[in-house]
Design a protein around this motif. Structure first.
Motif, PDB file in Angstrom:
ATOM      1  N   UNK A 138      41.284  26.771  57.813  1.00  0.00           N
ATOM      2  CA  UNK A 138      41.603  26.901  56.162  1.00  0.00           C
ATOM      3  C   UNK A 138      40.492  25.588  55.739  1.00  0.00           C
ATOM      4  N   UNK A 139      40.165  26.167  54.588  1.00  0.00           N
ATOM      5  CA  UNK A 139      39.165  25.034  53.616  1.00  0.00           C
ATOM      6  C   UNK A 139      39.319  25.096  52.258  1.00  0.00           C
ATOM      7  N   UNK A 140      38.927  24.180  51.634  1.00  0.00           N
ATOM      8  CA  UNK A 140      38.853  24.122  50.125  1.00  0.00           C
ATOM      9  C   UNK A 140      37.946  25.016  49.530  1.00  0.00           C
ATOM     10  N   UNK A 141      36.977  25.193  50.306  1.00  0.00           N
ATOM     11  CA  UNK A 141      35.761  26.062  49.495  1.00  0.00           C
ATOM     12  C   UNK A 141      35.364  26.627  50.704  1.00  0.00           C
ATOM     13  N   UNK A 142      34.205  27.627  50.568  1.00  0.00           N
ATOM     14  CA  UNK A 142      33.511  28.188  51.717  1.00  0.00           C
ATOM     15  C   UNK A 142      32.271  28.991  51.174  1.00  0.00           C
ATOM     16  N   UNK A 143      31.582  29.508  52.103  1.00  0.00           N
ATOM     17  CA  UNK A 143      30.162  30.045  51.523  1.00  0.00           C
ATOM     18  C   UNK A 143      30.548  31.718  51.949  1.00  0.00           C
ATOM     19  N   UNK A 144      29.974  32.546  51.324  1.00  0.00           N
ATOM     20  CA  UNK A 144      29.666  33.898  51.564  1.00  0.00           C
ATOM     21  C   UNK A 144      28.309  33.886  52.178  1.00  0.00           C
ATOM     22  N   UNK A 184      42.809  37.681  55.800  1.00  0.00           N
ATOM     23  CA  UNK A 184      41.962  37.089  54.414  1.00  0.00           C
ATOM     24  C   UNK A 184      43.047  37.248  53.383  1.00  0.00           C
ATOM     25  N   UNK A 185      43.079  36.289  52.633  1.00  0.00           N
ATOM     26  CA  UNK A 185      44.181  36.156  51.293  1.00  0.00           C
ATOM     27  C   UNK A 185      43.168  36.995  50.381  1.00  0.00           C
ATOM     28  N   UNK A 207      36.424  37.964  46.451  1.00  0.00           N
ATOM     29  CA  UNK A 207      35.070  37.560  46.123  1.00  0.00           C
ATOM     30  C   UNK A 207      33.972  37.995  47.127  1.00  0.00           C
ATOM     31  N   UNK A 208      34.600  38.702  48.570  1.00  0.00           N
ATOM     32  CA  UNK A 208      33.786  39.419  49.257  1.00  0.00           C
ATOM     33  C   UNK A 208      33.299  40.568  48.376  1.00  0.00           C
ATOM     34  N   UNK A 209      34.283  41.393  48.025  1.00  0.00           N
ATOM     35  CA  UNK A 209      33.871  42.664  47.082  1.00  0.00           C
ATOM     36  C   UNK A 209      33.092  42.629  45.911  1.00  0.00           C
ATOM     37  N   UNK A 210      32.741  41.396  45.489  1.00  0.00           N
ATOM     38  CA  UNK A 210      31.902  41.039  44.372  1.00  0.00           C
ATOM     39  C   UNK A 210      30.546  41.126  45.033  1.00  0.00           C
ATOM     40  N   UNK A 230      15.895  30.830  57.035  1.00  0.00           N
ATOM     41  CA  UNK A 230      15.698  30.883  55.282  1.00  0.00           C
ATOM     42  C   UNK A 230      16.094  32.202  54.949  1.00  0.00           C
ATOM     43  N   UNK A 231      15.850  33.293  55.617  1.00  0.00           N
ATOM     44  CA  UNK A 231      16.104  34.576  55.151  1.00  0.00           C
ATOM     45  C   UNK A 231      17.600  34.685  54.826  1.00  0.00           C
ATOM     46  N   UNK A 232      18.474  34.030  55.486  1.00  0.00           N
ATOM     47  CA  UNK A 232      20.034  34.155  55.189  1.00  0.00           C
ATOM     48  C   UNK A 232      20.437  33.270  54.033  1.00  0.00           C
ATOM     49  N   UNK A 233      20.957  34.132  53.153  1.00  0.00           N
ATOM     50  CA  UNK A 233      21.569  33.368  51.776  1.00  0.00           C
ATOM     51  C   UNK A 233      22.887  33.227  51.869  1.00  0.00           C
ATOM     52  N   UNK A 234      23.097  31.766  51.142  1.00  0.00           N
ATOM     53  CA  UNK A 234      24.578  31.442  50.984  1.00  0.00           C
ATOM     54  C   UNK A 234      25.040  31.295  49.755  1.00  0.00           C
ATOM     55  N   UNK A 235      26.058  31.624  49.254  1.00  0.00           N
ATOM     56  CA  UNK A 235      26.796  31.556  48.309  1.00  0.00           C
ATOM     57  C   UNK A 235      27.969  30.779  48.363  1.00  0.00           C
TER      58      UNK A 235
END
Length: 182
Positions: A25-31, A90-91, A97-100, A151-156
């Protein structure tokens, strides 16, 4: 401290029971988005993952408590980033968020592992892509061996809570700081 209510997920209109327990569990995360090669058709395809920042929590079963499972479990606060994979739960908010970002990261059945988990599917042929290849093999989509490939991996960054039941966990991935952020 885990939610004991029954949870359900939907995959292609089909209802799937999921366990109410979570172990991350985390208060935020990255896709995260990277490029991988499909093991079936060998074509390049976008692949996605979830990562958690320092301060996320992991659940550890306390085998020495002498109590039943769940009663002696301990939440640990992690001081590192991590990729999570082989995710069984996953909730709904995280699913949205993933589907976006993609429709190719969804529940899938892995016949070899005899399990259903959130997995990447090839954009070209639709086949499930094995998490082990993406996260555990050098130069896999989420296991870069240098800063240039990282560097080619993108994090949102996703500024919402994450709860997951995951069997895979890459602790403190190398070159995480070199990954690009939006």
């Amino acid at each position: 401290m885990t939610d004991t209510t029954t949870a359900r997920q939907f995959d292609s209109g089909r209802e799937v029971d999921v366990p109410p327990e979570v172990n991350i569990r985390s208060s935020d995360y990255f896709i995260a988005r990277s490029l991988g090669a499909c093991g079936h058709c060998r074509r390049p395809t976008q692949v996605f993952a979830l990562a958690v920042p320092p301060g996320h929590q992991t659940l550890e079963f306390d085998a020495h408590s002498g109590q039943s499972a769940g009663s002696g479990d301990i939440w640990h606060i992690a001081s590192h980033t991590a990729f999570v994979f082989y995710i069984e739960y996953l909730p709904e908010a995280v699913q949205g968020g993933v589907r976006r970002h993609t429709q190719c990261y969804r529940l899938g059945h892995d016949a070899a592992a005899m399990s259903i988990y959130w997995a990447n599917h090839c954009e070209s042929c639709g086949c499930l892509m094995e998490d082990h290849e993406l996260f555990c093999e050098p130069d896999g989509a989420f296991l870069p061996t240098g800063e240039s490939s990282a560097s080619s991996i993108q994090l949102w960054p996703m500024h919402e809570p994450l709860q997951a039941l995951a069997a895979g966990y890459v602790c403190d991935p190398q070159f995480f700081d070199a990954m690009s952020r939006d």
